[in-house]
Design an enzyme around this catalytic site. Structure first.
Site, PDB file in Angstrom:
ATOM      1  N   TYR A 230       0.871  -1.188   0.000  1.00  0.00           N
ATOM      2  CA  TYR A 230       0.000   0.000   0.000  1.00  0.00           C
ATOM      3  C   TYR A 230       0.902   1.231   0.000  1.00  0.00           C
ATOM      4  CZ  TYR A 230      -3.339   3.502   1.761  1.00  0.00           C
ATOM      5  OH  TYR A 230      -4.118   4.621   1.919  1.00  0.00           O
TER       6      TYR A 230
ATOM      7  N   ASP B  67       9.369   2.678  -0.845  1.00  0.00           N
ATOM      8  CA  ASP B  67       8.373   3.332   0.003  1.00  0.00           C
ATOM      9  C   ASP B  67       8.691   2.962   1.457  1.00  0.00           C
ATOM     10  OD1 ASP B  67       4.719   3.515   0.127  1.00  0.00           O
ATOM     11  OD2 ASP B  67       6.293   4.148   1.515  1.00  0.00           O
TER      12      ASP B  67
ATOM     13  N   LYS C 284       5.316   9.342   8.625  1.00  0.00           N
ATOM     14  CA  LYS C 284       5.141   8.790   9.979  1.00  0.00           C
ATOM     15  C   LYS C 284       6.219   9.260  10.969  1.00  0.00           C
ATOM     16  CE  LYS C 284       2.701   4.814   8.045  1.00  0.00           C
ATOM     17  NZ  LYS C 284       1.317   4.716   8.515  1.00  0.00           N
TER      18      LYS C 284
HETATM   19  P1  KE4 Z   1      -0.364   8.552   4.557  1.00  0.00           P
HETATM   20  O1  KE4 Z   1      -0.849   9.279   3.336  1.00  0.00           O
HETATM   21  O2  KE4 Z   1      -1.479   7.755   5.237  1.00  0.00           O
HETATM   22  O3  KE4 Z   1       0.403   9.462   5.509  1.00  0.00           O
HETATM   23  O4  KE4 Z   1       0.720   7.460   4.087  1.00  0.00           O
HETATM   24  C1  KE4 Z   1       0.347   6.540   3.104  1.00  0.00           C
HETATM   25  C2  KE4 Z   1       1.266   5.341   3.176  1.00  0.00           C
HETATM   26  C3  KE4 Z   1       2.267   5.223   2.221  1.00  0.00           C
HETATM   27  N1  KE4 Z   1       3.121   4.171   2.239  1.00  0.00           N
HETATM   28  C4  KE4 Z   1       3.027   3.208   3.197  1.00  0.00           C
HETATM   29  C5  KE4 Z   1       3.999   2.076   3.176  1.00  0.00           C
HETATM   30  C6  KE4 Z   1       2.025   3.296   4.191  1.00  0.00           C
HETATM   31  O5  KE4 Z   1       1.925   2.318   5.128  1.00  0.00           O
HETATM   32  C7  KE4 Z   1       1.127   4.372   4.188  1.00  0.00           C
HETATM   33  C8  KE4 Z   1       0.008   4.506   5.202  1.00  0.00           C
HETATM   34  N2  KE4 Z   1      -0.093   3.460   6.150  1.00  0.00           N
HETATM   35  C9  KE4 Z   1      -1.434   3.207   6.652  1.00  0.00           C
HETATM   36  C10 KE4 Z   1      -1.409   1.996   7.581  1.00  0.00           C
HETATM   37  N3  KE4 Z   1      -0.808   0.867   7.042  1.00  0.00           N
HETATM   38  C11 KE4 Z   1      -1.975   4.398   7.339  1.00  0.00           C
HETATM   39  C12 KE4 Z   1      -3.238   4.152   8.143  1.00  0.00           C
HETATM   40  C13 KE4 Z   1      -4.455   4.707   7.463  1.00  0.00           C
HETATM   41  O6  KE4 Z   1      -4.555   4.611   6.218  1.00  0.00           O
HETATM   42  O7  KE4 Z   1      -5.318   5.256   8.209  1.00  0.00           O
END
Ligand code: KE4
Length: 426
Positions: free
Chosen positions: A145, A240, A268
């Protein structure tokens, strides 16, 4: 016995004005057939919900809170910076400081563009790769993801996997026709795809340690093969590291696997709990971004001084306190203890762990890709999660997510969590 009266009321109120009552789908507890708790406050390793229930937190806001919640040293810096104003839309020295820390921490990164989320970091990397190569196609791996960017929201992990909607409505076919999906850890299919599409592939994007189908480590040679094939075909290799950046070690996991990415996406932890993302890489690539280059991207709050101050304070502590070996040891003890507890209960499971990120799969294992992860007993997880919640342990509300430890989790917390795993009513 825990009661959730106030949380229930807050959830009802929220659903009247927010879709599903949440601002991000995976928080809705749909995958565990429950209703979300509502948090009142958090400190260190602990969450306290609106009903006053206390939890040991292994979700840590999906990764950022590696130092523990409301860490004094971070909040002190944030308050100091806030008092001088919170947003200018004009450069500040703090942004240079955080970018410099990232450059010094990650060998493959010579320049960094700060943004406000991991999704934006990935959007920037994808556009930059396409802009620099003049190519359209992107290879991503099923179960990974990368945020909710249209072109990558196909057979994504995390919430998309949990909600069982491999491709989201609202994403036109045209937006994903250049996205090639391959199984994670499958070097043979990768080689075939790279051979077939040769000089039409702008980039390969990969979570170097997958976290969004649950934790799935790269097989020996997987990342090196991607590196070799990208170099050979002139495609950009994007790591990523929104989850893994500063999680497993100070900086990037590229050092662990001996693979240098061309572009690295972060988020994060580098924001210390404030909205942030970053795309970094070789200056030759990064200088193609506006205003030095033609590839456009922008953001009103990109590099926001308050968020950046939290990130600087966090990285300073991570660098100075040699936190990682302790986190690794503690997480190993926790996983061993939970594993033993479930084995004694005769509950089929497997645990994947690297450093302080892990996933307990209700699955005989091994879990090495999306297909094997999807074999997990999600019904069992949907029983385990609320049962652990009642025992005062907060796990991610989905089988297909990563759990994390912070520097504030104690041996006592670990012991209590293992007892909870033994007692949780399944
Ligand atoms: P954000 O746009 O949510 O800050 O980051 C996206 C993203 C990009 N790449 C990786 C590997 C990620 O895990 C994420 C976001 N992670 C999720 C949980 N696995 C965020 C939780 C959510 O979507 O509420």
């Amino acid at each position: 016995m825990a009661t959730y009266r106030k949380c229930k009321k807050l959830f009802q109120d929220a659903t009247k004005v927010i879709p599903g009552g949440v601002n991000s789908p995976v928080r809705a507890f749909k995958a565990v057939n429950s209703e979300p708790i509502f948090i009142d406050r958090a400190k260190g390793a602990y969450l306290y919900d609106a009903d006053g229930n206390k939890y040991i937190d292994y979700c840590l806001s999906w990764g950022p809170m590696i130092l523990g919640h409301a860490r004094t040293e971070v909040l002190t810096q944030v308050k100091k910076v806030m008092a001088k104003g919170t947003s200018f839309g004009i450069p500040t020295e703090l942004e240079t400081q955080l970018a410099g820390m990232i450059v010094r921490a990650i060998g493959s990164v010579e320049k960094v563009r700060l943004v406000s989320s991991g999704t934006e970091a990935v959007m920037t990397a994808i556009r930059l790769a396409r802009g620099c190569t003049g190519r359209d196609k992107i290879i991503k791996f099923i179960g990974c993801y990368h945020g909710h960017v249209d072109s990558l929201l196909v057979q994504a992990g995390s919430g998309a996997m949990t909600l069982g909607s491999p491709s989201s409505p609202g994403v036109p076919k045209d937006f994903t026709k250049h996205t090639i999906l391959l199984p994670y850890n499958n070097t043979e299919m990768l080689a075939r795809a790279m051979n077939k599409y040769q000089d039409r592939i702008a980039a390969v994007i990969v979570e170097p340690i997958a976290g969004n189908m649950g934790v799935v480590p790269p097989r020996e040679g997987f990342l090196k093969t991607i590196r070799k094939l990208c170099t050979g075909s002139g495609s950009v290799l994007i790591f990523d590291e929104v989850i893994t950046g500063f999680r497993v070690k100070y900086g990037s996991v590229q050092d662990i696997f001996g693979v240098k990415a061309d572009l690295t996406c972060l988020g994060k932890i580098i924001g210390g709990g404030f909205p942030i993302g970053a795309c970094g890489g070789r200056a030759k690539l990064m200088n193609k971004l506006a205003p030095t280059g033609q590839v456009y991207q922008a953001g009103t709050l990109s590099g926001n001084p308050v968020c950046v101050a939290a990130g600087i304070a966090t990285l300073k502590l991570l660098k100075s306190k040699a936190i990682y070996s302790g986190l690794d040891r503690a997480t190993g003890k926790l996983c061993d203890g939970i594993g033993q507890a479930l084995t004694e209960r005769g509950t089929e499971h497997t645990i994947n762990r690297i450093g302080s990120m892990f996933t307990l799969f209700f699955n005989a294992g091994p879990v090495t890709d999306y297909v094997s992860a999807a074999r997990s007993d999600t019904k069992m997880y949907a029983k385990f999660h609320p049962a652990m919640l009642r025992e005062g342990v907060y796990l991610p509300p989905s089988q297909f997510e990563a759990c994390f430890l912070s520097a504030r989790h104690t041996q006592k917390d670990i012991d209590r969590t293992i007892i909870a795993a033994r007692r949780a009513k399944l």
